[in-house]
Design a protein around this motif. Structure first.
Motif, PDB file in Angstrom:
ATOM      1  N   GLU A  19       0.831  -1.209   0.000  1.00 54.61           N
ATOM      2  CA  GLU A  19       0.000   0.000   0.000  1.00 54.61           C
ATOM      3  C   GLU A  19       0.862   1.254   0.000  1.00 54.61           C
ATOM      4  OE1 GLU A  19      -3.415   2.475   0.159  1.00 54.61           O
ATOM      5  OE2 GLU A  19      -3.177   0.352  -0.356  1.00 54.61           O
ATOM      6  N   ALA A  20       1.938   1.233   0.796  1.00 52.70           N
ATOM      7  CA  ALA A  20       2.824   2.404   0.858  1.00 52.70           C
ATOM      8  C   ALA A  20       3.529   2.635  -0.478  1.00 52.70           C
ATOM      9  CB  ALA A  20       3.842   2.213   1.980  1.00 52.70           C
ATOM     10  N   GLU A  22       2.444   1.788  -3.429  1.00 53.87           N
ATOM     11  CA  GLU A  22       1.463   2.269  -4.407  1.00 53.87           C
ATOM     12  C   GLU A  22       1.172   3.750  -4.213  1.00 53.87           C
ATOM     13  OE1 GLU A  22      -1.801  -0.358  -3.808  1.00 53.87           O
ATOM     14  OE2 GLU A  22      -0.810  -2.071  -4.786  1.00 53.87           O
ATOM     15  N   ARG A  23       1.175   4.229  -2.972  1.00 55.12           N
ATOM     16  CA  ARG A  23       0.958   5.655  -2.739  1.00 55.12           C
ATOM     17  C   ARG A  23       2.119   6.494  -3.268  1.00 55.12           C
ATOM     18  NH1 ARG A  23      -2.235   6.656   2.963  1.00 55.12           N
ATOM     19  NH2 ARG A  23      -3.711   4.926   2.759  1.00 55.12           N
ATOM     20  N   CYS A  24       3.268   5.858  -3.416  1.00 56.72           N
ATOM     21  CA  CYS A  24       4.419   6.554  -4.001  1.00 56.72           C
ATOM     22  C   CYS A  24       4.398   6.478  -5.524  1.00 56.72           C
ATOM     23  CB  CYS A  24       5.726   5.945  -3.495  1.00 56.72           C
ATOM     24  SG  CYS A  24       6.041   6.187  -1.741  1.00 56.72           S
ATOM     25  N   ALA A 188       0.587   5.939   5.798  1.00 62.62           N
ATOM     26  CA  ALA A 188       0.952   7.267   5.305  1.00 62.62           C
ATOM     27  C   ALA A 188       2.395   7.605   5.655  1.00 62.62           C
ATOM     28  CB  ALA A 188       0.001   8.316   5.880  1.00 62.62           C
ATOM     29  N   ALA A 191       4.770   5.501   3.480  1.00 64.23           N
ATOM     30  CA  ALA A 191       4.774   6.023   2.108  1.00 64.23           C
ATOM     31  C   ALA A 191       5.664   7.262   2.014  1.00 64.23           C
ATOM     32  CB  ALA A 191       3.345   6.343   1.669  1.00 64.23           C
ATOM     33  N   SER A 195       9.082   7.579  -0.136  1.00 65.00           N
ATOM     34  CA  SER A 195       9.158   8.576  -1.217  1.00 65.00           C
ATOM     35  C   SER A 195      10.487   9.307  -1.226  1.00 65.00           C
ATOM     36  CB  SER A 195       8.007   9.582  -1.089  1.00 65.00           C
ATOM     37  OG  SER A 195       8.211  10.471   0.018  1.00 65.00           O
ATOM     38  N   ARG A 205       5.013  15.030  -4.961  1.00 63.80           N
ATOM     39  CA  ARG A 205       4.297  13.901  -4.354  1.00 63.80           C
ATOM     40  C   ARG A 205       4.814  13.650  -2.939  1.00 63.80           C
ATOM     41  NH1 ARG A 205       1.653   8.910  -6.009  1.00 63.80           N
ATOM     42  NH2 ARG A 205       1.937   9.419  -8.215  1.00 63.80           N
ATOM     43  N   LEU A 209       2.690  13.594   0.419  1.00 68.23           N
ATOM     44  CA  LEU A 209       2.684  12.435   1.309  1.00 68.23           C
ATOM     45  C   LEU A 209       3.046  12.834   2.736  1.00 68.23           C
ATOM     46  CD1 LEU A 209       4.364   9.757  -0.986  1.00 68.23           C
ATOM     47  CD2 LEU A 209       1.982   9.794  -0.238  1.00 68.23           C
ATOM     48  N   ASP A 212       0.012  14.476   4.268  1.00 70.95           N
ATOM     49  CA  ASP A 212      -0.990  13.464   4.621  1.00 70.95           C
ATOM     50  C   ASP A 212      -0.572  12.710   5.871  1.00 70.95           C
ATOM     51  OD1 ASP A 212      -3.338  11.768   4.149  1.00 70.95           O
ATOM     52  OD2 ASP A 212      -1.879  10.227   3.611  1.00 70.95           O
ATOM     53  N   TYR A 213       0.717  12.386   5.966  1.00 66.77           N
ATOM     54  CA  TYR A 213       1.221  11.682   7.149  1.00 66.77           C
ATOM     55  C   TYR A 213       1.004  12.498   8.411  1.00 66.77           C
ATOM     56  CZ  TYR A 213       4.724   9.996  10.496  1.00 66.77           C
ATOM     57  OH  TYR A 213       5.373   9.575  11.629  1.00 66.77           O
TER      58      TYR A 213
END
Length: 241
Positions: A19-20, A22-24, A188, A191, A195, A205, A209, A212-213
């Motif tokens: 998941e992390a 993919e967020r990157c 979050a 990710a 990044s 991005r 991120l 968001d974190y």
């Protein structure tokens, strides 16, 4: 239509890392990708320890004190102690008593002339060692109590509430040592950490991120707090003019 009737959703380590990634805007492809993400995840949980009190890591423990002994080891994964008392007459339904013991600094402890004096302990200095393994042994966190116990029947028990370290990330089948409500924050945060390491990730991005974190951490931290009411009572004070 009916609901599932379950509330057990969690992420094992593989799912969390995927998941992390993919967020990157990337994918988990190699064994090295997994190892570097696991390393970042362990660093992330250490960062959380530095941010403040994580309520799910509070544990109670106790140490039976020995006459004339003033230094005792704490569990190696102890970050710090939140509260501590001296318990007397342990196990007695009518006479068991918890007595406050004051926490003092290293500088105060060092000025005590006779550190081997005996009596009921009233002060404790918490020596926050690293827990690292060295050639001379493990650097356990320690308590230094004063006076040293004077009860030959070992009736004094040091009862404490400690903050422990969050457990390591583990291998691919482990879930993490966090409440479910911290999962969005952990994903979050990982990710954002990734990044900064994955080649080709747009700096914009990475900034998004990070934002968001921080938002997810604030939401989780605001929920992970004591809900008991607090009452402030001013002391009697006199004023002169």
């Amino acid at each position: 239509m009916t609901t599932t009737g379950t509330a057990s959703f969690n992420l094992d380590l593989n799912d969390l890392i995927e998941e992390a990634f993919e967020r990157c805007g990337s994918e988990l492809r190699t064994g090295y990708d997994f190892r570097t993400a696991r390393r970042s995840l362990n660093l992330l949980t250490i960062e959380w320890a530095n941010r403040g009190i994580n309520l799910w890591t509070i544990e109670q423990g106790q140490i039976t004190l020995t006459t004339g002994v003033g230094v005792y080891d704490l569990p190696v994964d102890t970050i710090d102690l939140l509260d501590q008392v001296i318990r007397t007459n342990a196990g007695s339904a009518s006479n068991q008593t918890d007595i406050n013991i004051s926490r003092i600094s290293e500088s105060t402890y060092s000025t005590i002339p006779n550190k081997l004096a005996q009596g009921r302990p009233i002060q404790v200095w918490i020596n926050r060692q690293s827990g690292a393994t060295t050639p001379s042994g493990i650097k356990y966190p320690q308590i230094n109590i004063w006076p040293t116990p004077n009860d030959p029947d070992n009736q004094y028990i040091f009862v404490y509430w400690r903050l422990r370290r969050i457990q390591d990330a583990g291998d691919g089948v482990n879930t993490q040592d966090i409440p479910f409500r911290f999962l969005p924050c952990m994903v979050a945060g990982l990710a954002y950490y990734l990044s900064m390491k994955i080649p080709g990730v747009d700096p914009n991005r990475s900034v998004a991120l990070k934002a968001d974190y921080e938002q997810q951490f604030q939401l989780a931290a605001d929920e992970d707090r004591e809900k008991a009411s607090i009452r402030f009572v001013p002391r009697n004070m006199s004023y002169t003019r």
